[in-house]
Each structure stands twice: as structure tokens, then as C-alpha cells.
Design an enzyme around this catalytic site. Sequence first.
Site, mmCIF file in Angstrom:
data_model
loop_
_atom_site.group_PDB
_atom_site.id
_atom_site.type_symbol
_atom_site.label_atom_id
_atom_site.label_comp_id
_atom_site.label_asym_id
_atom_site.label_seq_id
_atom_site.Cartn_x
_atom_site.Cartn_y
_atom_site.Cartn_z
ATOM 1 N N TRP A 47 0.815 -1.226 0.000
ATOM 2 C CA TRP A 47 0.000 0.000 0.000
ATOM 3 C C TRP A 47 0.842 1.266 0.000
ATOM 4 O O TRP A 47 0.561 2.202 -0.732
ATOM 5 C CB TRP A 47 -0.992 -0.007 1.156
ATOM 6 C CG TRP A 47 -2.135 -0.946 0.903
ATOM 7 C CD1 TRP A 47 -2.499 -2.032 1.654
ATOM 8 C CD2 TRP A 47 -3.065 -0.905 -0.208
ATOM 9 N NE1 TRP A 47 -3.583 -2.659 1.078
ATOM 10 C CE2 TRP A 47 -3.954 -1.999 -0.054
ATOM 11 C CE3 TRP A 47 -3.221 -0.069 -1.307
ATOM 12 C CZ2 TRP A 47 -4.985 -2.256 -0.963
ATOM 13 C CZ3 TRP A 47 -4.255 -0.328 -2.212
ATOM 14 C CH2 TRP A 47 -5.110 -1.412 -2.038
ATOM 15 N N ASP A 55 -1.454 6.720 6.493
ATOM 16 C CA ASP A 55 -2.551 5.920 5.933
ATOM 17 C C ASP A 55 -2.963 4.896 6.991
ATOM 18 O O ASP A 55 -2.325 3.864 7.149
ATOM 19 C CB ASP A 55 -2.066 5.222 4.654
ATOM 20 C CG ASP A 55 -3.122 4.281 4.075
ATOM 21 O OD1 ASP A 55 -4.216 4.145 4.668
ATOM 22 O OD2 ASP A 55 -2.848 3.674 3.020
ATOM 23 N N LYS A 65 -12.252 -1.408 6.434
ATOM 24 C CA LYS A 65 -11.459 -2.382 7.165
ATOM 25 C C LYS A 65 -11.929 -2.436 8.615
ATOM 26 O O LYS A 65 -12.340 -3.464 9.106
ATOM 27 C CB LYS A 65 -9.962 -2.016 7.133
ATOM 28 C CG LYS A 65 -9.396 -1.651 5.747
ATOM 29 C CD LYS A 65 -9.363 -2.789 4.782
ATOM 30 C CE LYS A 65 -9.017 -2.472 3.336
ATOM 31 N NZ LYS A 65 -7.922 -1.605 3.035
HETATM 32 C C1 LIG Z 1 -7.346 -1.146 1.688
HETATM 33 C C2 LIG Z 1 -6.235 -0.171 1.802
HETATM 34 C C3 LIG Z 1 -6.050 0.858 0.871
HETATM 35 C C4 LIG Z 1 -6.943 1.016 -0.338
HETATM 36 O O1 LIG Z 1 -8.221 1.369 0.020
HETATM 37 P P1 LIG Z 1 -9.338 1.646 -1.095
HETATM 38 O O2 LIG Z 1 -10.508 2.044 -0.271
HETATM 39 O O3 LIG Z 1 -9.550 0.365 -1.842
HETATM 40 O O4 LIG Z 1 -8.864 2.729 -1.975
HETATM 41 C C5 LIG Z 1 -5.005 1.734 1.074
HETATM 42 N N1 LIG Z 1 -4.185 1.625 2.126
HETATM 43 C C6 LIG Z 1 -4.334 0.647 3.044
HETATM 44 C C7 LIG Z 1 -3.390 0.580 4.205
HETATM 45 C C8 LIG Z 1 -5.366 -0.273 2.915
HETATM 46 O O5 LIG Z 1 -5.514 -1.243 3.838
#
Ligand SMILES: *Cc1c(COP(=O)(O)O)cnc(C)c1O
Length: 359
Positions: free
Chosen positions: A101, A170, A194
Site C-alpha cells: 500500500w 494511511d 477495514k
Molecule cells: C485497503 C487499503 C487501501 C486502499 O483502500 P481503497 O478504499 O480500496 O482505496 C489503502 N491503504 C491501506 C493501508 C489499505 O488497507
Amino acid sequence: MTRPYNFSAGPAMLPEAVLQQIKDELFDWHQGMSVMEMSHRSKEFMALIETCESDLRSLLKIPDNYKVMFMQGGATGQFSAIPMNIIGETGKADYVETGIWSKKATSLAKPYGDIKVVASSEDNRFTNIPDFSNWTTRSDASYLHYAPNETINGVEFHWVPQVDVPLVADMSSCILSRPIEVTDYALIYAGAQKNMGPAGITLVIAREDLIGKANPLTPAVLDYANFAGDDHSIYNTPPTFAWYVCALMYKWVINQGGLDAMRDINAQKADMLYDFIDNSDFYANPVQKDCRSRMNVPFTLADDALDKTFLAEAEKVGLYQLKGHRLVGGMRASIYNAMPIEGVKALIDFMIEFERVHA
Ligand SMILES: *Cc1c(COP(=O)(O)O)cnc(C)c1O
């Protein structure tokens, strides 16, 4: 009927109590209407988002000089929105790559400026975090970006980088999993699917002084200035249902005892699973011990020819979505806030029995 244990990395399982409340209110949230059918500017919906924001502020202890924004486009949308909004006049930003990511965040930021990878664990197949003393950060960067929890690789920072430039995190897969000090960060963002709701809504918490300086080419729906005003992120029609579920999730976390309680139970679940894996000759986790994720636990079987059988037999006992990410292979158990401790115990019991039969 009991529900299965769902180990999906995202969209992930929601607590049964939250699903039950959604079910109870689906036809008649207010005035005989579903929340999905009501104006986002109705007084009922405005009241919901005000409570939602104040619950989130109290859970994370968000100071007044930080704005809370609910946007669309997912964390991936933020990979572009962040440089467009805050790379500013220096045009420089530093990125740390500790997994798939944060690597994607780096590559999507590149069109917007001078993007430098200041540390990377890719040579170790993202199984560790590079020693902070070797990071080649720049004092004139507009910000430093990193991912505290790498959802795919199962790598988590158990410390916060201390840098002199604004820190951007993030937190898609670790938000609300433990207490944090919001003031350590200039900007925090997270897709909801998540650890705090359904897909379709993205949380951004940003320090006020970073807002209002976007590149003029920034699409209006990604410009923080349009979401930070007094109308609570209602710049255009928001994903009302997803927002409603997030509001229920924040109440649920508060009812569990808040973030201290979440941290304790999440640590207990993760320790149990890692201890079991480490004491087994049949299962293995590749991540260095001091940076293992408490949310996403990847593991491999001694013989990957057994992977399909493992997944099929797991489903027979109600354990779902254990397949690892296609880029990493093997298995992955995501054990977010909504996964009860009984789910982790059931997984371990199954793993013991599988090893007994197939090893
Ligand atoms: C799932 C995830 C993303 C991407 O998220 P989207 O909603 O699909 O754009 C980015 N960073 C992390 C750490 C993630 O777990």
C-alpha cells in the site's frame, strides 16, 4: 443460526450488534423512511453526522484545530488527493515504503511533485521496517507519508516516526484499533471498510493549517477546502448509508470501552495467533517480530499444495476469507475490532486439527 467468522481484509466483518441495528432500522429509520431514502440535508441526517463526528472526536481525542472530513474515493483517492492538497510550494514529499500500500501511495503521488522514497523494505520482501536512523528524509519536504499498518504484508509500526515535517499516515487498516496521539500527525486518512464501516466512505483528519492550499487543478471532490467547512463535509451528496454505519460503529467502539479496551483485546487476539504460529513447525509468519501487525496476520503452510484444501476445510467449520492477497500468497487472517476472540480461538483450533490430519 450462528454467523461464520469472516477473516476478510476488507470489506471486513461488522459486529453482529451493528448489523442487527441496521436490520431493525432499515425500513423505518425516521418518519417511516430508510436512512438511504432521506435527504443528506434533512435535520435527521445532519443530526446523525454531528453525533458521528463528536463520537469520533471523543474516541480519538481530536483537538479543535483538526478538521474531520468524510470523503469518497477510498484511500486510493487520497493517494492522489494528498499531494494535490498539501505538497505546496516546495513541491517535495518524502515517502516510506514498507509494503504494497505505501508503495502504491508513492507511485500515485509521483505525478504531483518531487517524490523521494526515503526508506524501503522491498529488498526484504516487506517483512521489516527499515531502521529509522537510515531514513534519508529531507528537511524541506512538505510532508512525510507512511502506512502505520500494511494490510497485505502484515507489517505494523509500533512507534511513530519523529520528524520535523508534517507526518501523513494511511491508517486504513488500523484506525480505531488502539489509542493514538492525533497531534503526532498532520494528516490521518482511512477508508472505512477495514475497521470502521462499509466501503464507500473515507475519513480524513487534517490539521487546519494544511487546508485551503490545494493545487488549482485539484478536482473539487478531492479538495479539502470543500469538506472542511461548517456544513460538515456535505459538499455534494455523500454516501449516506455508509456514513450511517460508521456512526453506529463509533457508538459500538465506545460501548466496548473505547480505544484502550480495543487495544487490549486486539493485542490478546494477535498474541494468541502469533504464539501459536511461532510454536508450530507447520505454519509460519515471515514478518520480523517487532513489527508484526495486530490486524492482519499472514501465514503460510509448510506445503503450499495444501492451500486449497485448507481454505475448503476452513469453510466447512465456518471460517471464511482466509486466502492471502494474490501478491503475497498463502493465508491471511484479518482480525479487526469486529472479530471476537472466539473467532481467533476457532481459527487456532481448526489449524491444530488441520495440521494433525495433513502434516
Ligand atoms: C485497503 C487499503 C487501501 C486502499 O483502500 P481503497 O478504499 O480500496 O482505496 C489503502 N491503504 C491501506 C493501508 C489499505 O488497507
